[in-house]
Design an enzyme around this catalytic site. Structure first.
Site, PDB file in Angstrom:
ATOM      1  N   ARG A  16       0.812  -1.226   0.000  1.00  0.00           N
ATOM      2  CA  ARG A  16       0.000   0.000   0.000  1.00  0.00           C
ATOM      3  C   ARG A  16       0.835   1.262   0.000  1.00  0.00           C
ATOM      4  NH1 ARG A  16      -4.410  -2.803   3.936  1.00  0.00           N
ATOM      5  NH2 ARG A  16      -5.417  -3.893   2.207  1.00  0.00           N
ATOM      6  N   PHE A  52      -6.766  -2.266  -6.681  1.00  0.00           N
ATOM      7  CA  PHE A  52      -5.949  -3.338  -6.058  1.00  0.00           C
ATOM      8  C   PHE A  52      -5.210  -2.896  -4.784  1.00  0.00           C
ATOM      9  CE2 PHE A  52      -2.466  -3.308  -9.723  1.00  0.00           C
ATOM     10  CZ  PHE A  52      -2.042  -2.054  -9.339  1.00  0.00           C
ATOM     11  N   GLU A  53      -4.578  -3.826  -4.118  1.00  0.00           N
ATOM     12  CA  GLU A  53      -3.988  -3.654  -2.767  1.00  0.00           C
ATOM     13  C   GLU A  53      -5.056  -3.221  -1.762  1.00  0.00           C
ATOM     14  OE1 GLU A  53      -1.183  -4.875  -4.495  1.00  0.00           O
ATOM     15  OE2 GLU A  53      -0.051  -4.221  -2.765  1.00  0.00           O
ATOM     16  N   GLY A  54      -6.250  -3.743  -1.896  1.00  0.00           N
ATOM     17  CA  GLY A  54      -7.365  -3.313  -1.050  1.00  0.00           C
ATOM     18  C   GLY A  54      -8.009  -2.116  -1.713  1.00  0.00           C
TER      19      GLY A  54
END
Lengths: 579, 248
Positions: A264, A397-399
């Site tokens: 993140r 993406f990445e949460g």
């Protein structure tokens, strides 16, 4: 967790205590600057000549490019020296992520390999696993992939359906399931696969490509980052040796989430790199393109966009390197799982802030970048078109940004409940203060405005926590409102502390512009949820407190933006402070 | 054997220079290892890889040159000597000061850029050779050592010649001599521990710079009227392109 450290240096501690100083890009030493140069040369010499072919489907070109990156040492930054790496700081891996970002799809290949692909092993691998795989990953001989998401679950990662069952002889786990959107799947040699042992214990496994039963879907047809490989990974009775279990059985979530934390803040840094690229393209274009007999850079509405882009980049950059500085400080002398807890989990809140902030700064910049380019921005002949398409995935993406927005206040509240952060005391003290407001003019208005925003967020989240208690998770809109204010606080404070060191000028102007808008946004957002949290007289008292805490004087933003735009045009891009 | 590259730090040709009170203001410029000197650094590293011995960087310039020196060390050279003096020194004075340091090092081969990007001058290499009393080969595009001598190819205006020269000798670089590598991350980390010997000097420049200016480029905006006599206009256009613009 880190009892002897100052509150301001703890994750989330800045909400309660203003730091004396922060790490900024102006603190980069010669080594960092030299590595930035090498990364730029890598992009020019190795990536640029094959960029078009990569973009048009020759994805196998990623492999030699990664090998070359390995030769230059770019794949071993976070790998320990005894396993063929360099064991360098997070500052260095972050600047490299920033510099590689304009390569779009290739930066995804690189990031998937070095971050989510390699780091699970670095932090959770056994010495045998590290010795077996890390030297290959650090050199680029092998490429790594990370398999968490499934067709039926993304944000709810722990709902994974992939199963692992121990074989009768106890030598293998047999894996069955499907993983979705797997970056590098087309050419990766090593896959970190998350599966539930007996459908319960969430666990990570190291799976080699040539293991029987492992197969792949076709390349996904994506909107952007086309140079990266994204495929489905299918596991049918895949036998994984028991020694390839990564980390502790049943504690796969610790790996999954902490590796995402690293992903993140690096994503945030990459987004800032991409945004700088978009601003440079746009500033140059605005100076060259003539309309009504003048370069369009002359016009106020173009200047407005350039100033906003630079200001948001400054916000994202300041917040990112502030956090990376904190992580590096916390990681001093630590390695493996201990490092994860001290440095990475500790700053999970900040990592989520940077992810959301960076990806939204980038989306703003590429969007306005296309707008500045007019019709040409819609043509694939111009690089801003690809930048626009490549940007969009970053909010997913990445949460997703939605998940990250929920995590930011969620983690803060959890730390308050555990007694790690004295948020409850602060909220109680605040209530008294709000009933007896002081009308003294503060000595330092901008610092006071940031302190006020901190009070505002404490006040609203305090009210929400009291009203909804354990059901707060269902009030997503209120949590996201708090997250937005928290992101603005962290960004504005980082900008302000950095501007003071830089001695004002355009940096002070950008801070003033951002802070004005942050106060505006916070007021509107807080008043928009207040009637849900309180009623009657209490609501009215709180509403006037909101207005007081977000008070800002009329400011000539036109003049402010024009001044900032001049600096952008002079620099033909983001006016990067000089050390 | 010992191989020396004499290097300089110059503004990147892509960075925008500003003039402040008749002086170039470098505060906003990106400063880099002169690209012509990069060939010299690459060549001394290759010579060392092939023949063994030592590769040494020698620089003369202000403190800020250290960054370029580090870049050369990160590319792979063994150590460096930095003669430190702030302010402008003309190439002949520089060559004299450099010759003293080079004589003490007693290298077999000295390489430096064929041209110095900031002065737009080609004097430094030949002036070093002159001060040392060594032979010089300019615009070198190939260099091989054999039996204490060097075989070198050097560019001429419209051709090339191959020469044999006794060592020690000075060579200046030309594009095509090699393809310079760029620092790897391990190279950068190793360079931090390499020796840079700093020697303060105080040479007196024989040339003083009084004023600097930057050529402003703007369009002439000349329009030929072709509506009445297109043939005459076309002839005039050809004449202007040939005689004034000198593009045809």
């Amino acid at each position: 967790m880190i009892a002897d450290r100052k509150l301001a240096k703890k994750g989330g501690g800045w909400l309660l205590e203003r730091p004396e100083g922060i790490f900024t890009p102006e603190d980069f030493d010669d080594t960092v600057r030299e590595i930035i140069k090498t990364t730029r040369t890598f992009v020019e010499r190795e990536y640029q000549p094959v960029a078009e072919r990569l973009e048009h489907g020759e994805l196998e070109l990623n492999v030699p490019l990664m090998r070359k990156a390995g030769e230059q040492g770019l794949l071993g930054i976070e790998v320990p020296e005894e396993y063929g790496g360099l064991d360098l700081s997070k500052t260095i891996s972050t600047v490299v992520a920033e510099e590689l970002s304009p390569t779009g799809g290739f930066s995804v290949t690189y990031g998937a390999h070095t971050s989510i692909g390699t780091l699970p092993l670095v932090y959770f691998g056994t010495p045998e696993q590290k010795a077996k795989y890390l030297p290959k990953l650090a050199s680029g001989e092998w490429i790594a992939a990370y398999c968490l998401t499934e067709p039926g679950n993304g944000s709810d990662a722990l709902a994974a359906k992939t199963k692992a069952v121990l074989s009768e002889d106890g030598k293998h786990y047999v894996l069955n399931g499907t993983k979705m959107w797997i970056s590098n799947a087309g050419f990766a040699h090593l896959f970190t696969v998350f599966a539930k042992i007996d459908g319960e214990k969430f666990t990570a496994f190291l799976v080699e490509r040539d293991t029987p039963g492992l197969s792949f879907g076709a390349e996904e047809k994506k909107m952007g980052i086309k140079a990266s490989s994204t495929r489905m990974v299918i596991l049918e009775d895949v036998k994984v040796p028991v020694e390839n279990v990564l980390g502790t059985i049943g504690k796969g979530h610790q790996i999954a989430f902490n590796v995402l934390n690293v992903g993140r803040y690096k994503l945030g840094a990459g987004a800032i790199g991409g945004a700088k690229h978009a601003l440079a393209l746009s500033a140059k274009y605005a100076k060259e393109r003539v309309a009504f007999g003048k370069p369009i850079a002359h016009f106020g509405l173009i200047q407005h966009k350039l100033a906003e882009m630079a200001t948001r980049i400054y916000a994202g950059e300041s917040a990112t390197y502030r956090t990376v500085g904190l992580i590096d400080e916390a990681l001093q002398g630590k390695s493996g799982t201990e490092a994860v807890l001290a440095g990475i989990e500790e700053y999970a809140i900040e990592a989520s802030i940077i992810k959301v902030l960076g990806s939204e700064v980038l989306d703003y910049c590429v969007d306005e970048g296309v707008q500045i380019h007019g019709g040409y921005g819609y043509s694939a002949e111009y690089p801003i078109e690809r930048a626009y398409r490549d940007s969009r995935i970053n909010r997913i993406f990445e949460g997703t940004n939605e998940i990250n927005r929920l995590l930011i206040p969620g983690m803060l509240l959890r730390r308050a409940m555990k007694g790690e952060l004295p948020l409850v005391d602060a909220a109680t003290r605040l209530q008294k203060e709000l009933l007896e407001p002081s009308f003294d003019q503060p000595d330092d208005l901008e610092l006071a405005q940031i302190d006020n925003l901190k009070k505002l967020v404490l006040m609203t989240s305090g009210l929400a926590a009291l009203k909804y208690t354990t059901k707060i998770e269902e009030e997503q809109e209120i949590l996201a409102t708090a997250a937005d204010i928290l992101i603005d606080i962290y960004a504005a404070e980082s900008m302000l502390l950095r501007s003071r060191r830089l001695g004002g000028g355009v940096y002070a102007d950008m801070t003033t512009l951002y802070l004005y808008q942050a106060l505006d946004r916070a007021q509107s957002a807080a008043l928009g949820v207040l009637p849900r949290l309180a009623e009657g007289d209490e609501m009215r008292v709180m509403a006037s407190a909101v207005r007081r805490l977000t008070k800002h004087e009329p400011t000539d933003l036109v003049d402010l933006r024009r001044r900032i735009a001049q600096k952008v045009l002079e620099a033909e891009g983001y006016p990067q402070p000089r050390a | 054997m010992k191989f020396v590259a004499v290097i300089r730090q110059v503004p990147d040709s892509e960075s925008r220079l500003k003039i402040d009170a008749g002086r170039v203001d470098l505060s906003s410029a990106t400063l880099i290892l002169d690209q012509m000197d990069e060939y010299a650094v690459e060549e001394v590293i290759r010579l060392q890889e092939k023949h063994g011995g030592e590769s040494v960087i020698v620089a003369l310039g202000p403190e800020r040159f250290e960054e370029a020196v580090r870049t050369a060390l990160a590319m792979g050279a063994d150590r460096a000597i930095h003669l430190v003096q702030e302010g402008y020194l003309d190439p002949i004075t520089q060559a004299e000061a450099l010759a003293e340091a080079l004589r003490a090092e007693a290298p077999d081969v000295v390489l430096t850029g064929g041209q110095q990007a900031d002065w737009d001058s080609q004097a430094l290499g030949p002036a070093i050779a002159e001060a040392l009393g060594w032979p010089v080969v300019t615009w070198t595009t190939a260099l091989e050592l054999e039996d204490g001598q060097a075989r070198a190819k050097h560019d001429l205006d419209e051709g090339a010649e191959v020469v044999r020269v006794s060592l020690p000798a000075v060579f200046t670089t030309q594009q095509g001599l090699n393809e310079p590598r760029y620092p790897t991350l391990p190279g950068i980390m190793k360079a931090k521990k390499k020796e840079i010997r700093k020697i303060p000097i105080s040479a007196a420049s024989k040339v003083e710079v009084l004023e600097q200016s930057i050529q402003e480029r703007s369009r002439l905006g000349k329009v030929l009227d072709g509506t009445k006599d297109p043939h005459a206009a076309a002839s005039e256009l050809i004449r202007l392109l040939h005689e004034e613009a000198k593009v045809i």
